[in-house]
Motif scaffolding. Structure first.
Motif, short mmCIF file in Angstrom:
data_model
loop_
_atom_site.label_atom_id
_atom_site.label_comp_id
_atom_site.label_asym_id
_atom_site.label_seq_id
_atom_site.Cartn_x
_atom_site.Cartn_y
_atom_site.Cartn_z
N ASN A 23 8.65 -12.65 -35.73
CA ASN A 23 7.61 -13.60 -36.13
C ASN A 23 8.04 -14.28 -37.43
O ASN A 23 9.07 -13.92 -38.03
CB ASN A 23 6.24 -12.92 -36.27
CG ASN A 23 6.29 -11.73 -37.22
OD1 ASN A 23 6.80 -11.82 -38.33
ND2 ASN A 23 5.78 -10.59 -36.78
N GLY A 34 4.26 -13.37 -26.26
CA GLY A 34 3.51 -13.43 -27.50
C GLY A 34 4.07 -12.60 -28.64
O GLY A 34 3.68 -12.78 -29.79
N ASN A 60 7.15 -17.66 -30.05
CA ASN A 60 5.71 -17.84 -29.88
C ASN A 60 5.07 -18.30 -31.20
O ASN A 60 4.20 -19.17 -31.21
CB ASN A 60 5.07 -16.53 -29.44
CG ASN A 60 3.56 -16.62 -29.29
OD1 ASN A 60 3.04 -17.17 -28.32
ND2 ASN A 60 2.84 -16.09 -30.26
N SER A 61 5.54 -17.71 -32.33
CA SER A 61 5.03 -18.13 -33.64
C SER A 61 5.36 -19.58 -33.93
O SER A 61 4.55 -20.32 -34.50
CB SER A 61 5.63 -17.23 -34.74
OG SER A 61 5.26 -15.89 -34.57
N GLU A 104 3.02 -21.91 -31.94
CA GLU A 104 1.69 -21.98 -32.55
C GLU A 104 1.71 -22.83 -33.81
O GLU A 104 0.79 -23.64 -34.04
CB GLU A 104 1.18 -20.57 -32.85
CG GLU A 104 0.88 -19.76 -31.58
CD GLU A 104 0.40 -18.36 -31.90
OE1 GLU A 104 0.55 -17.92 -33.07
OE2 GLU A 104 -0.11 -17.69 -30.99
N GLU A 107 -0.14 -24.06 -27.63
CA GLU A 107 -0.56 -22.74 -27.18
C GLU A 107 0.43 -22.26 -26.13
O GLU A 107 0.62 -22.90 -25.10
CB GLU A 107 -1.96 -22.78 -26.57
CG GLU A 107 -2.43 -21.43 -26.04
CD GLU A 107 -3.77 -21.50 -25.31
OE1 GLU A 107 -4.11 -20.53 -24.61
OE2 GLU A 107 -4.45 -22.55 -25.41
N ASN A 108 1.08 -21.16 -26.43
CA ASN A 108 2.09 -20.62 -25.53
C ASN A 108 1.43 -20.08 -24.27
O ASN A 108 0.58 -19.20 -24.32
CB ASN A 108 2.87 -19.51 -26.24
CG ASN A 108 3.97 -18.92 -25.39
OD1 ASN A 108 4.33 -19.45 -24.35
ND2 ASN A 108 4.51 -17.80 -25.84
N LYS A 153 1.51 -16.28 -24.00
CA LYS A 153 1.19 -15.57 -25.24
C LYS A 153 0.63 -14.17 -25.00
O LYS A 153 0.71 -13.30 -25.87
CB LYS A 153 0.20 -16.39 -26.07
CG LYS A 153 -1.19 -16.53 -25.46
CD LYS A 153 -2.11 -17.31 -26.39
CE LYS A 153 -3.51 -17.42 -25.80
NZ LYS A 153 -4.42 -18.17 -26.69
#
Length: 380
Positions: free
Chosen positions: A213, A275, A280-281, A284, A289-290, A293
């Protein structure tokens, strides 16, 4: 002046203080809190100005801030929260200055950030067995220390001047030993057997957890900076990246968030970041929106993809072309409406490093919110 120094020492020793920003001399611009130089003095920050240059003395050394650049001995880093004069007083971005001092803001509290332990001796000959580590070493101005890298490392362009010691998964021990390194740096994929062999030969090995992340990316930059004697650069780089992140969030505020799918593989096995991945980070942060996620790892199913029916699909030319050739994907609205986009160089997403938080975010945001792309060009 003596009172300021005493206050600063007390501030350092307690690691945090209750700070009510509303009682300080603040200004808010584009979602960023700015403090006057006098307010920085009140919270123990040694900050002065001279001929459009701000001089910041910290516990690890001195920074010069000039023309929206953080100047360190080995690198310069840009930032977007431009200092300004209001009613005869200079104002500078609070969180950027705190970051350079080794602190961060949590609510109304200033908290000392985690400080890695300094090594007893600094390495002089380094081999990087991770493309992400190699990118960070260059970003920290440590390329003069590099004597080896893997064939997977391709950024920045200057990496071509560094000799190859094998692949990321199959490094060549003989070549490594020939380079006479005093430190080998790797990430999660590194094999324990090779680590033991190198240690038995009195070659230091540092193995980092591959970031999953954005906070872990910042943490890895801090750790690497301490290991290589580039702590000033690490704080400067993180301050620059976090400032650009805040700007991105401000520009993308209140935007409608599209559901997006990043295709890495299709057909027999669908591959996309779940996610718990750093990609994924990024999605966002870039205002998307993944679709995956709720999933862990990188595997996805065609059934799940059809059910989620993303608004946008993006990926490399090869990945998107493979999807377009499969009839099963033609049911997707993004395919029918031709809302699929090609990323010329998807390595900017796939390595958890500084470039992902600048170029990577821009390339994603340009797809998700094209109307705001012009305002985000400054992330580069």
């Amino acid at each position: 002046m003596s009172k300021i120094i005493i206050y600063f020492l007390l501030f350092i020793s307690t690691y945090s203080m209750n700070l009510n920003i509303s009682k300080l001399d603040t200004q808010n611009r584009k979602g960023t809190v700015f403090l006057s130089i006098n307010s920085f003095h009140k919270i123990g920050i040694d900050l002065t100005s001279s001929e459009n240059t701000f001089i910041l003395n910290t516990d690890i050394g001195e920074y010069h801030l000039k023309n929206n650049k953080i100047i360190t001995p080995y690198r310069e880093y840009t930032y977007l929260s431009e200092p300004f004069i209001f009613q005869g007083k200079y104002y500078l971005p609070l969180e950027l200055i705190l970051e350079l001092n080794g602190f961060h803001l949590e609510g109304n509290n200033i908290i000392r950030s985690t400080q890695p332990k300094k090594p007893d001796t600094l390495p002089k000959r380094v081999i990087s067995l991770s493309p992400g580590i190699t990118e960070k070493i260059f970003a920290l101005g440590g390329e003069d220390l590099l004597v080896g890298r893997t064939s997977f490392a391709s950024y920045p362009k200057e990496v071509e001047n560094i000799d190859i010691v094998g692949t990321m998964f199959e490094p060549n021990l003989e070549v490594i030993l020939d380079k006479k390194p005093d430190m080998v740096i790797a990430e999660t994929h590194f094999r324990e057997k090779l680590m033991s062999t190198l240690n038995s030969l009195n070659i230091g090995v540092t193995k980092y957890h591959t970031p999953t992340n954005i906070p872990e990316i910042h943490g890895s930059i801090t750790d690497l900076g301490v290991l290589l004697g580039r702590s000033l650069e690490a704080r400067g780089l993180n301050a620059s990246l976090k400032d650009k992140t805040s700007y991105t969030q401000y520009i993308l505020r209140d935007q409608k968030i599209p559901k997006v799918y990043y295709v890495l593989g299709s057909g027999k096995t669908d591959i996309t970041p779940g996610g718990d991945t750093f990609i994924n980070s990024l999605i966002e942060l870039a205002g998307g929106e993944n679709t995956a996620k709720e999933k862990s790892g990188w595997r996805y199913s065609l059934e799940e993809l059809i059910l989620s029916n993303p608004d946008i699909i993006f990926g490399s030319q090869r990945s998107v072309d493979n999807m377009l050739m499969e009839e099963n994907y033609h049911f997707l609205t993004a395919i029918k409406d031709k809302k699929y986009y090609i990323i010329e160089d998807d390595s900017i997403f796939n390595l958890p490093g500084p470039r992902a938080l600048t170029e990577g975010i821009y390339e994603m945001a340009k797809i998700f919110h094209p109307e705001l792309a012009e305002k985000l060009k400054c992330l580069y």
